[in-house]
Structure formats: C-alpha cells, structure tokens
Design an enzyme around this catalytic site. Structure first.
Site, mmCIF file in Angstrom:
data_model
loop_
_atom_site.group_PDB
_atom_site.id
_atom_site.type_symbol
_atom_site.label_atom_id
_atom_site.label_comp_id
_atom_site.label_asym_id
_atom_site.label_seq_id
_atom_site.Cartn_x
_atom_site.Cartn_y
_atom_site.Cartn_z
ATOM 1 N N ARG A 15 8.739 -10.571 4.920
ATOM 2 C CA ARG A 15 7.357 -10.746 5.345
ATOM 3 C C ARG A 15 6.570 -9.444 5.139
ATOM 4 N NH1 ARG A 15 7.888 -12.984 11.385
ATOM 5 N NH2 ARG A 15 9.342 -11.240 11.469
ATOM 6 N N ILE A 17 4.462 -6.190 4.261
ATOM 7 C CA ILE A 17 4.476 -5.212 3.177
ATOM 8 C C ILE A 17 5.752 -5.322 2.350
ATOM 9 C CG2 ILE A 17 4.597 -2.734 2.671
ATOM 10 C CD1 ILE A 17 2.694 -2.304 5.078
ATOM 11 N N SER A 143 3.742 5.777 8.069
ATOM 12 C CA SER A 143 2.514 5.167 8.566
ATOM 13 C C SER A 143 1.471 6.238 8.812
ATOM 14 C CB SER A 143 2.787 4.422 9.881
ATOM 15 O OG SER A 143 1.581 4.010 10.502
ATOM 16 N N SER A 145 0.030 6.335 11.371
ATOM 17 C CA SER A 145 0.288 6.642 12.776
ATOM 18 C C SER A 145 1.135 7.900 12.943
ATOM 19 C CB SER A 145 0.992 5.459 13.457
ATOM 20 O OG SER A 145 0.183 4.310 13.437
ATOM 21 N N GLN A 153 1.448 3.187 20.908
ATOM 22 C CA GLN A 153 2.467 3.306 19.866
ATOM 23 C C GLN A 153 3.280 4.590 19.984
ATOM 24 O OE1 GLN A 153 0.037 3.235 16.332
ATOM 25 N NE2 GLN A 153 0.051 1.020 16.210
ATOM 26 N N TYR A 156 6.638 4.186 18.459
ATOM 27 C CA TYR A 156 6.526 3.874 17.032
ATOM 28 C C TYR A 156 6.116 5.103 16.224
ATOM 29 C CZ TYR A 156 4.583 1.596 12.814
ATOM 30 O OH TYR A 156 4.279 1.219 11.524
ATOM 31 N N LYS A 160 7.915 7.151 12.955
ATOM 32 C CA LYS A 160 7.307 7.319 11.631
ATOM 33 C C LYS A 160 7.210 8.795 11.253
ATOM 34 C CE LYS A 160 6.943 3.006 10.660
ATOM 35 N NZ LYS A 160 7.768 2.424 9.589
#
Length: 253
Positions: A15, A17, A143, A145, A153, A156, A160
């Site tokens: 799914r 990217i 990312s 991010s 985040q 997360y 990254k």
C-alpha cells in the site's frame, strides 16, 4: 530508467508509497518482492500487477517488529532471488498519539518496526550483495518529520531521524563494496498512515496552504525520485537525504 533483470525488494510494498514504488519498478522491468503486514488482498493485487509486467513478483507476510520473522524473511529472499540489486526500506507505522500517552509497548513497537527491522534486513541483504559482488542500491524511507518534528509523532520522528543516522553510517561501510545508500524524506503524502488525521478538512486545507504547489503529495510523487536513486543513472549520490515535499519546508518561515 531501465531495471530489466534487476531484483528488487520493497518492504511495506502492498500500500501507499511502497506500493507505488513496487509497481514503478515492475513497470521498468524489475523483478519485485514486497513485504506486508496485514492486508492479504492488497498484497495479492500488487503481486498480480507486478507479474502482469512479465517479471517475477513475490510477497512475504511479516511482523517486522519480530526479529525471528526477519531471519525467516532473509531465508525466503535467498530461496527466490539468486542475488539482490535493490533494497528499499519503506515499511513503517505511525500511531498518532499525545507524547504523554506513549507507553513503552507502543514506543518499542514503532521503534522495532521502523528502525530495528530495517537495520537487520539491510544487514542480511547487504551480505548477499557483497557475496554476489553486486554493486547494489539501498534506500531508506525517512520523512520530513525527521527535520521538523510533529506534535503527535514524537515516537515516529525519533525513528525517522534514526534511519538517517543509520543511512549515513551504511553509506560509509557499504560504499567500500560499491553499494550506495541514501534516504528519501517525503513531505505530507496522502497514504493510509495519515488518512484519518487528514480527514479533518480544516487541517487538510491548512496543510495544503503551507505547500507552495498547493496540494498534498501522492505516493506516485515519491516513486520517481526513489527509482532514480536506486537506478544505474545514479552513479555518485551516496549518503544523501533527498527531501520531496512540494516546497513545504522552505515555506515554513
């Protein structure tokens, strides 16, 4: 870009990217193996698409937070591919949460999936490349991010940033073997991982206004830069972070 005869692995390829990249690789002649975590039908659809391009397609269901699953995956790769030319470390999770609500179980799940799994998958696959004398290409999906952070985040963004650090080291370590390692930093891309968050129309409009191109990204917007970095056209980009965000970062002043 010509990928005929190349063997490529895309983690999280059913799914978003990863799916766009896997299909683009097949469009350009690569044999493609994807990993996925849950959605059997999406994985099957992706593999059917890959095979429709007259190349080999494989899928492997895995919990990338479990090291035993990763060891089994490396064995599976060896059973299907004589060698590996391309590895794209794309799989990742981001359960949006308030910093003060993130417990150790959640943090470890995100860390193991987003970083630890890619560390050991890359270790295993790069050994195959070296043993077969393949001057391969490895790409990490970081990312934006990792640069700007995110209110919900914290777990997360930590992962990254870590991927970029890992990539920098591997560009040195594997560069001696002719293997080039880079990372992509997508901006706000419409995928399953943020669909609920961006279902808020006010927030979505706000995000779009911050982007000079005035639209959110699509997975296909990431596929092109990804394919270039892992193609034979890339002869000297190694250890680099490529930001693909429609100009959002430079517009945050």
């Amino acid at each position: 870009m010509n990928f005929h005869g190349k063997n490529a692995i895309v983690t999280g390829g059913s799914r978003g990217i990863g799916n766009a990249i896997a299909k683009a690789l097949a469009d350009n002649g690569a044999n493609v193996m994807i990993t996925y975590a849950h959605n059997d039908s999406a994985a099957e659809e992706t593999v059917n698409y890959i095979k429709s391009k007259d190349v080999n397609g494989y899928k492997y269901k895995i919990d990338q937070s479990k090291i035993e699953d990763i060891k089994n995956f490396i064995d599976y790769v060896k059973s299907r591919f004589e060698n590996v030319d391309i590895l794209i470390n794309n799989a990742g999770i981001c359960p949006f949460m308030n910093f003060f609500d993130i417990d150790i179980a959640t943090f470890e799940k995100v860390w193991k999936t987003n970083v630890e799994s890619h560390f050991f998958i890359t270790q295993g696959i790069s050994k195959i490349m070296i043993e077969k004398n393949i001057r391969g290409k490895i790409l990490f999906m970081s990312s934006i991010s990792a640069i700007v952070g995110g209110e919900f985040q914290a777990h997360y963004t930590t992962t990254k940033s870590a991927l970029n650090g890992l990539m920098h080291s591997l560009a040195i370590i594997l560069g001696e073997h002719g293997i080039m390692v880079n990372s992509l930093e997508p901006g706000t891309i419409l995928t399953d991982i943020n669909s609920e968050d961006l279902s808020n129309i006010e927030k979505r409009n706000y995000m779009e206004k911050r982007i000079p191109l005035k639209r959110l990204g699509k997975p296909e917007d990431i596929a092109g830069p990804a394919l270039f970095l892992v193609s034979d056209e890339n002869t000297y980009i190694n250890g680099s972070e490529l930001l693909v965000d429609g100009g959002m970062l430079v517009n945050l002043q």
